[in-house]
Design a protein around this motif. Structure first.
Motif, short mmCIF file in Angstrom:
data_model
loop_
_atom_site.label_atom_id
_atom_site.label_comp_id
_atom_site.label_asym_id
_atom_site.label_seq_id
_atom_site.Cartn_x
_atom_site.Cartn_y
_atom_site.Cartn_z
N GLU A 1 1.18 -1.09 -0.23
CA GLU A 1 0.36 0.03 0.30
C GLU A 1 0.85 1.44 0.34
O GLU A 1 0.69 2.15 -0.87
CB GLU A 1 -1.25 0.03 1.47
N ASP A 2 1.81 1.35 0.41
CA ASP A 2 3.27 2.63 0.97
C ASP A 2 3.29 2.97 -0.57
O ASP A 2 3.56 3.80 -0.67
CB ASP A 2 3.78 2.01 1.39
N ASP A 3 3.42 1.91 -0.81
CA ASP A 3 4.64 1.95 -2.73
C ASP A 3 3.43 2.33 -3.53
O ASP A 3 3.74 3.21 -4.19
CB ASP A 3 4.68 0.75 -3.01
N LEU A 4 2.23 1.69 -3.34
CA LEU A 4 1.29 2.52 -4.01
C LEU A 4 0.27 3.66 -3.82
O LEU A 4 0.63 4.54 -4.78
CB LEU A 4 -0.36 1.89 -3.95
N THR A 5 0.62 4.14 -3.08
CA THR A 5 0.33 5.59 -2.31
C THR A 5 1.22 6.47 -3.31
O THR A 5 0.83 7.66 -3.44
CB THR A 5 0.46 5.56 -1.00
N ASP A 6 2.73 6.18 -3.00
CA ASP A 6 3.34 7.10 -3.89
C ASP A 6 2.95 6.96 -5.36
O ASP A 6 3.79 8.13 -5.81
CB ASP A 6 4.61 6.31 -3.12
N GLU A 7 2.47 5.64 -5.96
CA GLU A 7 2.79 6.22 -7.00
C GLU A 7 0.53 7.02 -7.49
O GLU A 7 1.22 7.46 -8.85
CB GLU A 7 2.14 4.68 -7.57
N ILE A 8 -0.27 7.30 -7.38
CA ILE A 8 -0.53 7.64 -7.14
C ILE A 8 -1.05 9.36 -7.09
O ILE A 8 -0.41 9.93 -6.50
CB ILE A 8 -1.76 7.56 -5.94
N ALA A 9 -1.48 10.18 -8.36
CA ALA A 9 -0.94 11.31 -8.28
C ALA A 9 -2.42 11.81 -8.55
O ALA A 9 -3.23 11.34 -8.95
CB ALA A 9 -0.19 11.45 -8.87
N PRO A 10 -2.53 12.81 -8.37
CA PRO A 10 -4.04 13.63 -9.26
C PRO A 10 -4.44 13.80 -10.12
O PRO A 10 -3.25 13.07 -11.48
CB PRO A 10 -3.25 15.11 -9.31
N SER A 11 -5.59 13.64 -10.97
CA SER A 11 -6.30 13.14 -12.31
C SER A 11 -4.86 14.13 -12.90
O SER A 11 -4.85 15.28 -13.26
CB SER A 11 -7.36 13.21 -13.08
N SER A 12 -4.36 13.01 -14.62
CA SER A 12 -4.85 13.97 -15.44
C SER A 12 -5.41 14.97 -16.95
O SER A 12 -6.45 14.99 -16.11
CB SER A 12 -3.61 12.96 -16.56
N ARG A 13 -5.33 15.81 -17.29
CA ARG A 13 -5.88 16.49 -18.18
C ARG A 13 -6.35 16.13 -18.99
O ARG A 13 -7.72 15.90 -19.52
CB ARG A 13 -5.00 17.90 -18.34
#
Length: 352
Positions: free
Chosen positions: A332-344
Protein backbone atom coordinates in the motif's frame (compact mmCIF):
# COMPACT_ATOMS: atom_id res chain seq x y z
CA UNK A 1 -2.57 -20.74 -8.18
CA UNK A 2 0.70 -22.62 -8.44
CA UNK A 3 3.89 -21.06 -7.09
CA UNK A 4 6.06 -19.62 -9.88
CA UNK A 5 9.83 -19.77 -9.25
CA UNK A 6 10.46 -17.06 -11.85
CA UNK A 7 8.38 -14.57 -9.90
CA UNK A 8 10.36 -15.23 -6.73
CA UNK A 9 13.58 -14.53 -8.64
CA UNK A 10 12.06 -11.43 -10.24
CA UNK A 11 10.81 -10.00 -6.95
CA UNK A 12 14.17 -10.67 -5.27
CA UNK A 13 16.15 -9.06 -8.09
CA UNK A 14 13.79 -6.06 -8.11
CA UNK A 15 14.93 -5.36 -4.54
CA UNK A 16 18.57 -5.81 -5.52
CA UNK A 17 19.01 -8.77 -3.17
CA UNK A 18 21.07 -11.91 -3.55
CA UNK A 19 19.76 -15.26 -2.36
CA UNK A 20 22.07 -15.03 0.62
CA UNK A 21 20.80 -11.55 1.55
CA UNK A 22 17.18 -12.62 1.23
CA UNK A 23 17.86 -15.68 3.38
CA UNK A 24 19.36 -13.50 6.09
CA UNK A 25 16.47 -10.99 5.95
CA UNK A 26 13.79 -13.71 6.17
CA UNK A 27 15.53 -16.17 8.48
CA UNK A 28 15.23 -18.94 5.89
CA UNK A 29 18.03 -21.27 4.88
CA UNK A 30 19.59 -20.26 1.57
CA UNK A 31 19.15 -23.86 0.42
CA UNK A 32 15.37 -23.44 0.83
CA UNK A 33 15.37 -20.36 -1.40
CA UNK A 34 17.71 -21.98 -3.91
CA UNK A 35 15.46 -25.02 -4.29
CA UNK A 36 12.39 -22.79 -4.63
CA UNK A 37 13.99 -20.63 -7.31
CA UNK A 38 15.13 -23.71 -9.22
CA UNK A 39 11.65 -25.19 -9.15
CA UNK A 40 12.69 -28.18 -7.07
CA UNK A 41 10.46 -27.41 -4.11
CA UNK A 42 7.99 -24.55 -3.54
CA UNK A 43 8.45 -22.22 -0.63
CA UNK A 44 6.88 -23.55 2.57
CA UNK A 45 3.43 -21.95 2.80
CA UNK A 46 4.11 -20.67 6.30
CA UNK A 47 7.14 -18.72 5.04
CA UNK A 48 5.55 -17.12 1.98
CA UNK A 49 4.08 -14.06 3.80
CA UNK A 50 7.45 -13.18 5.36
CA UNK A 51 9.30 -13.57 2.07
CA UNK A 52 6.70 -11.43 0.30
CA UNK A 53 6.93 -8.75 3.01
CA UNK A 54 10.70 -8.48 2.67
CA UNK A 55 10.36 -8.30 -1.13
CA UNK A 56 7.59 -5.66 -0.88
CA UNK A 57 5.13 -7.70 -2.91
CA UNK A 58 1.97 -9.65 -2.14
CA UNK A 59 2.11 -13.42 -1.66
CA UNK A 60 -0.17 -13.73 -4.72
CA UNK A 61 2.42 -12.08 -6.95
CA UNK A 62 4.64 -15.12 -6.43
CA UNK A 63 2.05 -17.14 -8.36
CA UNK A 64 1.73 -14.84 -11.38
CA UNK A 65 2.40 -16.68 -14.65
CA UNK A 66 3.47 -13.85 -16.98
CA UNK A 67 6.49 -14.13 -19.22
CA UNK A 68 9.68 -12.42 -18.02
CA UNK A 69 11.62 -10.53 -20.69
CA UNK A 70 15.35 -9.92 -20.49
CA UNK A 71 17.67 -7.32 -21.95
CA UNK A 72 18.77 -9.76 -24.63
CA UNK A 73 15.29 -10.35 -26.05
CA UNK A 74 14.20 -8.71 -29.30
CA UNK A 75 11.53 -6.78 -27.42
CA UNK A 76 13.84 -5.26 -24.82
CA UNK A 77 16.09 -2.42 -25.94
CA UNK A 78 18.69 -0.62 -23.91
CA UNK A 79 22.06 1.04 -24.34
CA UNK A 80 24.63 -1.60 -23.43
CA UNK A 81 26.80 -0.51 -20.55
CA UNK A 82 29.50 -3.03 -19.83
CA UNK A 83 30.64 -1.16 -16.72
CA UNK A 84 27.34 -1.76 -14.92
CA UNK A 85 27.21 -4.61 -12.44
CA UNK A 86 25.01 -7.60 -13.13
CA UNK A 87 23.12 -6.84 -9.92
CA UNK A 88 22.22 -3.36 -11.17
CA UNK A 89 21.17 -4.62 -14.59
CA UNK A 90 19.06 -7.38 -13.09
CA UNK A 91 17.43 -4.94 -10.68
CA UNK A 92 16.40 -2.58 -13.47
CA UNK A 93 15.26 -5.45 -15.68
CA UNK A 94 13.16 -6.92 -12.88
CA UNK A 95 11.52 -3.62 -12.00
CA UNK A 96 10.61 -2.94 -15.62
CA UNK A 97 9.13 -6.42 -15.93
CA UNK A 98 7.03 -5.92 -12.79
CA UNK A 99 5.86 -2.53 -14.06
CA UNK A 100 4.84 -4.07 -17.37
CA UNK A 101 2.89 -6.83 -15.64
CA UNK A 102 1.11 -4.32 -13.43
CA UNK A 103 0.18 -2.17 -16.40
CA UNK A 104 -1.42 -5.19 -18.07
CA UNK A 105 -3.56 -5.72 -14.97
CA UNK A 106 -4.46 -2.04 -14.79
CA UNK A 107 -5.52 -1.99 -18.43
CA UNK A 108 -8.20 -4.64 -17.89
CA UNK A 109 -11.52 -2.81 -18.07
CA UNK A 110 -9.99 0.40 -19.39
CA UNK A 111 -9.53 1.43 -23.00
CA UNK A 112 -7.43 4.39 -24.00
CA UNK A 113 -8.81 6.45 -26.86
CA UNK A 114 -5.88 6.72 -29.26
CA UNK A 115 -6.07 8.68 -32.47
CA UNK A 116 -2.58 7.63 -33.54
CA UNK A 117 -0.46 4.48 -33.63
CA UNK A 118 3.24 3.71 -33.43
CA UNK A 119 3.97 2.29 -36.88
CA UNK A 120 6.41 -0.46 -37.76
CA UNK A 121 8.77 0.42 -40.60
CA UNK A 122 11.27 -1.87 -42.31
CA UNK A 123 14.43 0.23 -42.36
CA UNK A 124 15.91 -1.90 -45.12
CA UNK A 125 12.99 -0.93 -47.34
CA UNK A 126 13.11 2.80 -46.61
CA UNK A 127 16.95 2.67 -46.60
CA UNK A 128 17.62 5.30 -43.90
CA UNK A 129 16.52 5.99 -40.33
CA UNK A 130 15.88 9.61 -41.33
CA UNK A 131 13.31 8.48 -43.91
CA UNK A 132 11.64 6.32 -41.25
CA UNK A 133 11.41 9.38 -39.00
CA UNK A 134 9.90 11.46 -41.80
CA UNK A 135 7.24 8.80 -42.33
CA UNK A 136 6.43 8.77 -38.63
CA UNK A 137 6.10 12.56 -38.60
CA UNK A 138 3.69 12.26 -41.52
CA UNK A 139 1.71 9.44 -39.87
CA UNK A 140 1.41 11.52 -36.71
CA UNK A 141 0.43 14.58 -38.76
CA UNK A 142 3.04 16.68 -37.00
CA UNK A 143 3.31 20.32 -38.08
CA UNK A 144 6.49 21.71 -39.53
CA UNK A 145 9.08 22.78 -37.00
CA UNK A 146 9.68 21.47 -33.48
CA UNK A 147 7.73 18.52 -32.14
CA UNK A 148 5.30 19.62 -29.42
CA UNK A 149 4.93 17.59 -26.22
CA UNK A 150 6.48 14.26 -27.29
CA UNK A 151 5.26 12.34 -24.25
CA UNK A 152 1.66 13.33 -25.01
CA UNK A 153 2.07 12.25 -28.64
CA UNK A 154 3.47 8.85 -27.67
CA UNK A 155 0.65 8.26 -25.20
CA UNK A 156 -1.90 9.39 -27.80
CA UNK A 157 -0.39 6.69 -30.05
CA UNK A 158 -1.08 3.95 -27.51
CA UNK A 159 2.23 3.96 -25.68
CA UNK A 160 2.79 4.35 -21.96
CA UNK A 161 5.62 6.48 -20.64
CA UNK A 162 6.83 6.12 -17.05
CA UNK A 163 9.68 7.88 -15.25
CA UNK A 164 11.76 5.75 -12.89
CA UNK A 165 14.92 6.22 -10.85
CA UNK A 166 17.39 3.73 -12.33
CA UNK A 167 19.91 4.56 -9.58
CA UNK A 168 22.52 4.98 -12.31
CA UNK A 169 23.11 7.52 -15.06
CA UNK A 170 24.49 4.86 -17.41
CA UNK A 171 21.09 3.68 -18.66
CA UNK A 172 18.84 6.34 -20.12
CA UNK A 173 15.76 4.31 -20.94
CA UNK A 174 14.29 0.90 -21.58
CA UNK A 175 11.50 0.20 -24.02
CA UNK A 176 9.55 -3.01 -24.43
CA UNK A 177 6.60 -4.11 -26.53
CA UNK A 178 5.37 -7.66 -26.25
CA UNK A 179 2.15 -9.43 -27.31
CA UNK A 180 -0.77 -8.54 -25.07
CA UNK A 181 0.36 -5.06 -24.06
CA UNK A 182 1.14 -1.75 -25.68
CA UNK A 183 4.53 -0.10 -26.07
CA UNK A 184 6.14 0.78 -22.74
CA UNK A 185 8.84 3.43 -22.44
CA UNK A 186 10.58 3.63 -19.07
CA UNK A 187 12.76 6.71 -18.87
CA UNK A 188 15.43 7.47 -16.29
CA UNK A 189 13.98 10.19 -14.05
CA UNK A 190 17.48 11.62 -13.68
CA UNK A 191 17.47 12.85 -17.28
CA UNK A 192 17.18 16.58 -17.84
CA UNK A 193 13.87 17.61 -19.47
CA UNK A 194 15.50 18.31 -22.83
CA UNK A 195 17.57 15.12 -22.72
CA UNK A 196 14.42 13.18 -21.84
CA UNK A 197 12.86 14.24 -25.14
CA UNK A 198 15.84 13.07 -27.21
CA UNK A 199 16.06 9.77 -25.34
CA UNK A 200 12.34 9.12 -25.84
CA UNK A 201 12.71 9.86 -29.56
CA UNK A 202 15.63 7.40 -29.66
CA UNK A 203 13.49 4.69 -28.05
CA UNK A 204 10.63 5.40 -30.47
CA UNK A 205 13.15 4.75 -33.24
CA UNK A 206 13.86 1.32 -31.78
CA UNK A 207 10.14 0.55 -31.60
CA UNK A 208 9.52 1.69 -35.16
CA UNK A 209 12.54 0.12 -36.87
CA UNK A 210 13.83 -2.72 -34.69
CA UNK A 211 10.91 -4.21 -32.74
CA UNK A 212 10.63 -7.94 -33.41
CA UNK A 213 13.72 -7.95 -35.62
CA UNK A 214 17.04 -9.74 -35.01
CA UNK A 215 19.65 -7.54 -33.30
CA UNK A 216 21.71 -5.43 -35.69
CA UNK A 217 25.03 -3.72 -35.09
CA UNK A 218 23.80 -0.39 -36.43
CA UNK A 219 20.69 -0.25 -34.24
CA UNK A 220 21.95 2.42 -31.83
CA UNK A 221 23.22 4.71 -34.59
CA UNK A 222 19.98 4.24 -36.50
CA UNK A 223 17.92 5.13 -33.42
CA UNK A 224 20.02 8.28 -32.93
CA UNK A 225 19.58 9.26 -36.58
CA UNK A 226 15.85 8.66 -36.26
CA UNK A 227 15.67 10.86 -33.16
CA UNK A 228 17.59 13.66 -34.87
CA UNK A 229 15.27 13.74 -37.87
CA UNK A 230 12.13 13.35 -35.77
CA UNK A 231 12.99 16.28 -33.50
CA UNK A 232 15.16 18.36 -35.86
CA UNK A 233 14.08 17.77 -39.49
CA UNK A 234 16.99 18.53 -41.80
CA UNK A 235 14.90 20.49 -44.29
CA UNK A 236 13.70 22.86 -41.59
CA UNK A 237 16.57 23.19 -39.12
CA UNK A 238 19.50 23.57 -41.51
CA UNK A 239 18.93 27.30 -41.97
CA UNK A 240 18.96 27.80 -38.18
CA UNK A 241 22.27 26.02 -37.65
CA UNK A 242 24.50 28.25 -39.78
CA UNK A 243 27.33 29.70 -37.72
CA UNK A 244 26.31 27.75 -34.66
CA UNK A 245 28.31 28.14 -31.47
CA UNK A 246 27.47 27.56 -27.82
CA UNK A 247 25.65 30.87 -27.49
CA UNK A 248 23.53 30.23 -30.58
CA UNK A 249 22.79 26.69 -29.43
CA UNK A 250 21.48 28.14 -26.16
CA UNK A 251 19.27 30.54 -28.10
CA UNK A 252 17.90 27.75 -30.34
CA UNK A 253 17.27 25.33 -27.51
CA UNK A 254 13.93 26.77 -26.25
CA UNK A 255 12.53 26.70 -29.80
CA UNK A 256 13.66 23.24 -30.94
CA UNK A 257 13.33 21.80 -27.42
CA UNK A 258 16.44 19.63 -27.60
CA UNK A 259 19.79 19.75 -25.76
CA UNK A 260 22.34 22.30 -26.93
CA UNK A 261 24.76 19.46 -27.59
CA UNK A 262 22.20 17.77 -29.87
CA UNK A 263 21.95 20.94 -31.95
CA UNK A 264 25.72 21.07 -32.36
CA UNK A 265 25.90 17.38 -33.30
CA UNK A 266 23.05 17.86 -35.76
CA UNK A 267 24.98 20.68 -37.41
CA UNK A 268 27.99 18.37 -37.75
CA UNK A 269 25.93 15.50 -39.19
CA UNK A 270 24.35 17.86 -41.75
CA UNK A 271 27.79 19.08 -42.82
CA UNK A 272 27.14 22.62 -41.59
CA UNK A 273 30.19 22.54 -39.30
CA UNK A 274 33.24 20.32 -39.39
CA UNK A 275 33.92 17.48 -36.99
CA UNK A 276 36.83 19.47 -35.58
CA UNK A 277 34.55 22.46 -34.90
CA UNK A 278 32.00 20.16 -33.26
CA UNK A 279 34.69 18.71 -31.00
CA UNK A 280 35.89 22.18 -30.08
CA UNK A 281 32.39 23.26 -29.07
CA UNK A 282 31.96 20.01 -27.14
CA UNK A 283 35.16 20.71 -25.21
CA UNK A 284 33.98 24.23 -24.43
CA UNK A 285 30.64 22.94 -23.13
CA UNK A 286 32.41 20.32 -21.05
CA UNK A 287 34.66 22.95 -19.46
CA UNK A 288 31.63 25.13 -18.71
CA UNK A 289 29.82 22.17 -17.11
CA UNK A 290 27.06 22.24 -19.71
CA UNK A 291 27.34 18.54 -20.58
CA UNK A 292 25.98 17.63 -17.17
CA UNK A 293 23.75 20.64 -16.53
CA UNK A 294 22.72 22.91 -19.37
CA UNK A 295 21.53 26.47 -18.73
CA UNK A 296 17.82 27.33 -19.05
CA UNK A 297 16.34 23.84 -18.66
CA UNK A 298 13.01 23.19 -20.34
CA UNK A 299 9.81 22.32 -18.54
CA UNK A 300 9.60 18.56 -18.12
CA UNK A 301 7.02 16.64 -20.13
CA UNK A 302 5.10 14.60 -17.56
CA UNK A 303 3.54 11.22 -18.46
CA UNK A 304 -0.18 10.93 -17.80
CA UNK A 305 -1.59 7.52 -18.76
CA UNK A 306 -0.26 5.39 -15.90
CA UNK A 307 -1.41 7.81 -13.22
CA UNK A 308 -4.76 8.21 -14.94
CA UNK A 309 -5.24 4.43 -14.89
CA UNK A 310 -4.60 4.46 -11.15
CA UNK A 311 -7.03 7.33 -10.69
CA UNK A 312 -9.79 5.56 -12.63
CA UNK A 313 -9.49 2.45 -10.50
CA UNK A 314 -9.61 4.47 -7.28
CA UNK A 315 -12.21 7.08 -8.19
CA UNK A 316 -14.41 5.40 -10.80
CA UNK A 317 -13.99 1.67 -10.23
CA UNK A 318 -14.28 2.21 -6.46
CA UNK A 319 -11.13 0.32 -5.54
CA UNK A 320 -9.68 1.06 -2.14
CA UNK A 321 -5.92 1.60 -2.03
CA UNK A 322 -5.63 -1.76 -0.30
CA UNK A 323 -7.65 -3.55 -3.00
CA UNK A 324 -5.74 -1.95 -5.85
CA UNK A 325 -2.40 -2.69 -4.19
CA UNK A 326 -3.49 -6.31 -3.87
CA UNK A 327 -4.46 -6.47 -7.54
CA UNK A 328 -1.09 -4.99 -8.53
CA UNK A 329 0.92 -7.21 -6.21
CA UNK A 330 2.51 -4.33 -4.33
CA UNK A 331 2.48 -2.73 -0.90
CA UNK A 332 0.00 0.00 0.00
CA UNK A 333 2.84 2.40 0.76
CA UNK A 334 4.39 1.90 -2.67
CA UNK A 335 1.03 2.34 -4.38
CA UNK A 336 0.30 5.51 -2.41
CA UNK A 337 3.55 6.95 -3.76
CA UNK A 338 2.36 6.17 -7.30
CA UNK A 339 -1.07 7.76 -7.04
CA UNK A 340 -1.24 11.36 -8.22
CA UNK A 341 -3.94 13.88 -9.14
CA UNK A 342 -5.88 13.12 -12.28
CA UNK A 343 -4.39 14.23 -15.58
CA UNK A 344 -5.83 16.65 -18.00
CA UNK A 345 -6.21 13.87 -20.57
CA UNK A 346 -9.04 11.52 -19.78
CA UNK A 347 -9.39 7.85 -20.59
CA UNK A 348 -12.56 6.22 -21.79
CA UNK A 349 -13.99 3.64 -19.43
CA UNK A 350 -14.96 0.20 -20.71
CA UNK A 351 -17.23 -1.62 -18.33
CA UNK A 352 -17.36 -5.34 -18.79
Amino acid sequence: MKFNPRMLILAREAQGLTQQELAKATGLAQSTLSKAENGLRPLPEADVPQVAKVLKVTPELLTWQEEVYGFGSASFFHRKQQSLSQRTLRKIQARVNLLRMRLVRLSDGIAVDTSLTIPRIDIDEVETAAEAARRVRAAWRLPMGPVPNLVNIVEAAGGTVVLRDFETHRINAISVWHPGSGPLFVLNSGLSPERQRFVLAHEIGHMVMHEGEPPRDAAEKEADAFAEELLMPAAEIAKDLGGIDVRKAAALKPYWRVPMQSLIIRAEHLGIISQARSRSLHAYMNKAGYLTSEPAPLQREEPQVYREMLRIHIEEHDYSVRELAQAMGMTEDDLTDEIAPSSRRGLRLVRG
